[in-house]
Design a protein around this motif. Structure first.
Motif, mmCIF file in Angstrom:
data_model
loop_
_atom_site.group_PDB
_atom_site.id
_atom_site.type_symbol
_atom_site.label_atom_id
_atom_site.label_comp_id
_atom_site.label_asym_id
_atom_site.label_seq_id
_atom_site.Cartn_x
_atom_site.Cartn_y
_atom_site.Cartn_z
ATOM 1 N N HIS A 377 0.875 -1.212 0.042
ATOM 2 C CA HIS A 377 0.084 0.022 0.082
ATOM 3 C C HIS A 377 0.780 1.164 -0.022
ATOM 4 C CE1 HIS A 377 -3.323 2.710 0.797
ATOM 5 N NE2 HIS A 377 -2.425 3.099 2.010
ATOM 6 N N THR A 383 -5.765 5.394 5.108
ATOM 7 C CA THR A 383 -6.170 4.565 3.989
ATOM 8 C C THR A 383 -5.929 3.362 3.929
ATOM 9 O OG1 THR A 383 -4.388 5.487 2.442
ATOM 10 C CG2 THR A 383 -6.671 6.673 2.327
ATOM 11 N N THR A 386 -8.885 1.793 6.077
ATOM 12 C CA THR A 386 -10.168 2.062 5.552
ATOM 13 C C THR A 386 -10.313 1.367 4.240
ATOM 14 O OG1 THR A 386 -9.561 4.135 4.577
ATOM 15 C CG2 THR A 386 -10.905 4.175 6.757
ATOM 16 N N ASP A 387 -9.284 1.221 3.345
ATOM 17 C CA ASP A 387 -9.291 0.578 2.093
ATOM 18 C C ASP A 387 -8.643 -0.741 1.763
ATOM 19 O OD1 ASP A 387 -10.699 3.093 1.525
ATOM 20 O OD2 ASP A 387 -8.651 3.876 0.482
ATOM 21 N N VAL A 388 -7.861 -0.881 2.838
ATOM 22 C CA VAL A 388 -6.955 -2.175 2.634
ATOM 23 C C VAL A 388 -7.511 -2.961 3.861
ATOM 24 C CG1 VAL A 388 -4.717 -3.400 2.618
ATOM 25 C CG2 VAL A 388 -5.257 -1.309 1.386
ATOM 26 N N LYS A 391 -11.219 -4.126 4.142
ATOM 27 C CA LYS A 391 -11.728 -5.164 3.165
ATOM 28 C C LYS A 391 -11.157 -6.481 2.987
ATOM 29 C CE LYS A 391 -13.033 -0.714 0.567
ATOM 30 N NZ LYS A 391 -12.720 0.164 -0.634
ATOM 31 N N SER A 392 -10.177 -6.602 3.851
ATOM 32 C CA SER A 392 -9.239 -7.872 3.939
ATOM 33 C C SER A 392 -10.407 -9.072 4.222
ATOM 34 C CB SER A 392 -7.948 -7.841 4.581
ATOM 35 O OG SER A 392 -7.406 -9.032 4.629
ATOM 36 N N SER A 408 -10.373 -8.334 8.251
ATOM 37 C CA SER A 408 -11.106 -7.021 8.323
ATOM 38 C C SER A 408 -11.231 -6.503 10.135
ATOM 39 C CB SER A 408 -12.414 -6.968 7.557
ATOM 40 O OG SER A 408 -13.242 -7.795 7.916
#
Length: 643
Positions: A377, A383, A386-388, A391-392, A408
């Motif tokens: 990343h 981020t 929130t984005d990695v 959502k894992s 997550s």
């Protein structure tokens, strides 16, 4: 679906289906739970075959309640949901550990411990904390090498009480100090020094000097004359207070009432209005001078004036109460445990048990996965969270029958705006939170699925639910019908008069009860003017005139059934009315009967018999309506167990 199938097979193996009623399964554990409970309540033990018949009838009634939709009524659903919530807490608590803590607390209550104490600051950081513990360890070595404990207290301790006691606390009792302090006190052997230990207040070390049995509690009353509130009390001010307390003491010597003097002259406002009475207290709850006199006085005796830092007291010993039994003290102990850090121990212990039962296993390589994800990343930042991370679906841990929890879940444990010095530190912080995240997730899973996972909970819930439905359906189908079908009751009474005969005379009449004598006199005067009227007309007129100031009661009673009737009709001793707030009573109408003359004289008996008939007919209909099948193999295995 595969997981559900595995769980179902496991449940079937450990808790087989004993019977089906209207195609609804009843498992062996539920039947056995109720059978064992039934056995405990019986003098003449009922066989399993006998109980099966009653159990089937019970379940048929529940099936009928469900057919009628009673289980879907909002009132019933709310009641059962409330019970579910209330019942869950004990199943999320290690009750064995809870009882051990209660037993431990009581054993500690049986003796006081004489201790010496030294305290250092805790420190604001882990490094400072470590330094202070090392310092205390050095002090400990000095004492072990022969240096004087009190001198080291005066040199190093931050305990403010050292100016008065030089670290010599004397005897302390269980329940007075925080639990983490008390634990070390009661676990340190006699004559030895504890190792340095932490509390919220600092770094401590104690020495145990001796023991004595618990003196129990004392109950006293006192009269207090306060010293003036100032930075220092002068000798003249003390003498003025002493002169006042001496004059009160002389009044006591001259025979004046202690309680009345306390009400008039004591400056302890809270206790003065109660005649100076204090709540019962034990050792170490009062200042030393007050405590010593309170414990040394014989019961009923009054002390001379006693000086304390607050003023002068005259103490009256009311009673000495030795330490009670464990059951006497249980409520007090439980309240104490629930108010300190011990309250979480049984909950945490149960959480650990649940995680073990649910096969909790942390995934391998969590830190390595996080570091790689951060590197891909571009480093740890908001981020990334929130984005990695959020959502894992990478597996964080597993539990239950192969349930995989996603990575997550870690995103919920960290603020995206958190600043960290390096990816390495961020990964370490996240990895350290896995056990906590797993505990929350697994305990929630257990709570949500406890009906399937815990037979004891399931059986208790079924018992409460079915009992609630049974009450409602019995009320609807049997009790209300028997109570309200006057035509059927009258028919039954007329057809079975010989069954409802009395063995001894009964008084039948109407009693009038009044709030006081003057109301009764007015009511009886009015009665004399209208007593020629029909009975219903008289009672209506009296009720209209006197309202809630009177109560009229119809009764049919034999000797011994009712104290009021015994006095009026059977030469019993005089009593007040049994109706609270209406102590005065008279007879309005009354006569002696050798046998019942109408249905109302024995309506309760007739209704009870009619209920039995209605229930018998109803159950016969339920057997025709619903299919019942019993697994004889499972039943026979249970019979062997209870031979």
């Amino acid at each position: 679906m595969a997981l559900v199938g595995v769980a179902a097979l496991a449940l079937a193996a450990t808790d087989p289906v004993l019977m089906k009623i209207n195609n609804k399964e009843v498992r062996l554990s539920e039947f056995e739970y109720l059978y064992k409970k039934n056995l405990e309540q019986q003098v003449n033990k009922e066989s399993i075959d006998e109980y099966v018949n009653r159990f089937v009838d019970y379940k048929l009634k529940v099936a009928e309640a469900e057919r009628l939709g009673i289980d879907t009524l909002p009132r019933i659903k709310n009641e059962i949901d409330g019970y579910k919530r209330d019942m869950l807490a004990p199943f999320l608590t290690d009750t064995e550990l809870q009882e051990q803590l209660i037993q431990e607390a009581y054993q500690r209550m049986t003796k006081d411990v004489n201790v010496s104490h030294i305290m250092l600051p805790r420190g604001r950081t882990k490094a400072e904390e470590k330094k202070q513990i090392a310092m205390m360890d050095s002090i400990r070595n000095c004492i072990l090498n022969g240096e004087d404990f009190s001198e080291l207290v005066m040199k190093y301790s931050i305990d403010r009480s050292k100016e008065n006691n030089k670290g010599e606390y004397g005897f302390i009792s269980s329940g007075v100090f925080p639990y983490d302090f008390e634990k070390v006190v009661y676990e340190t052997p006699l004559g030895e020094l504890s190792k340095p230990f932490l509390t919220d207040y600092g770094v401590h070390m104690i020495r145990v000097n001796g023991y004595r049995p618990n003196d129990g509690q004392v109950e006293v009353a006192h009269i207090l004359r306060l010293f003036p509130r100032s930075s220092g009390v002068t000798d003249e001010e003390k003498q003025a207070v002493k002169a006042k307390i001496d004059s009160i003491y002389n009044c006591i010597l001259n025979g004046e009432d202690f309680g009345e003097l306390a009400k008039s002259y004591s400056q302890d406002i809270k206790t003065a209005r109660e005649g100076g009475k204090l709540p019962p207290f034990g050792r170490n709850y009062m200042v030393k001078a007050f405590e010593e006199v309170a414990y040394s006085l014989p019961d009923g005796k009054i002390s001379e004036p006693v000086e304390t830092p607050y003023g002068y007291h005259i103490i009256k010993k009311i009673a000495h109460k030795p330490l009670g039994t464990l059951e006497d003290c249980r409520e007090t102990i439980e309240k104490k445990i629930n108010s300190d850090q011990r309250s979480m121990l049984p909950i945490q212990s149960k959480c650990n048990q649940i995680m073990k039962e649910q096969n909790y296993k942390k995934a391998d390589g969590i830190k390595e996965y996080l570091l790689k994800a951060m590197k891909d990343h571009g480093g740890f930042d908001s981020t990334f969270v929130t984005d990695v991370l959020a959502k894992s679906n990478h597996t964080l841990f597993t539990y239950g029958k192969g349930i995989k929890a996603p990575m997550s879940l870690l995103a919920k444990t960290i603020n995206p705006k958190t600043k960290v010095a390096s990816d390495e530190i961020a990964a370490a912080v996240l990895e350290a939170s896995v056990d906590h995240v797993a505990q929350q997730e697994i305990v929630k899973y257990y709570s949500d699925n406890i009906v399937e996972l815990n037979p004891d909970y399931r059986n208790l819930l079924n018992e409460y639910r079915d009992g609630t439905l049974l009450f409602e359906v019995m009320s609807k189908e049997v009790w209300s019908k028997a109570k309200n079908d006057n035509e059927a009751l009258l028919k039954r009474f007329d057809a079975n008069r010989s069954k409802y005969q009395w063995d001894e005379p009964h008084f039948k009449g109407v009693m009038i009860c009044a709030k006081n004598d003057s109301i009764m006199r007015e009511a009886m005067a009015m009665y004399q003017t209208i007593k020629a009227e029909p009975e219903d007309t008289i009672t209506t007129a009296l009720n209209k005139k006197f309202g809630r100031n009177i109560k009229m009661v119809r009764m049919v009673s034999k000797r011994g059934d009712n104290d009021m009737v015994d006095y009026i009709a059977f030469n019993g001793k005089h009593v007040e009315s049994s109706y609270q707030g209406y102590p005065v009573f008279r007879t309005l109408f009354g006569k002696m009967l050798t046998q019942p003359e109408e249905l109302n004289d024995v309506k309760g008996l007739v209704a009870s018999d009619y209920q039995d008939v209605l229930e018998e007919e109803w159950i016969a209909g339920l057997h025709k309506r619903y299919k019942v099948s019993i697994d004889k193999k499972v039943l026979n295995q249970l019979k062997k167990k209870y031979k």
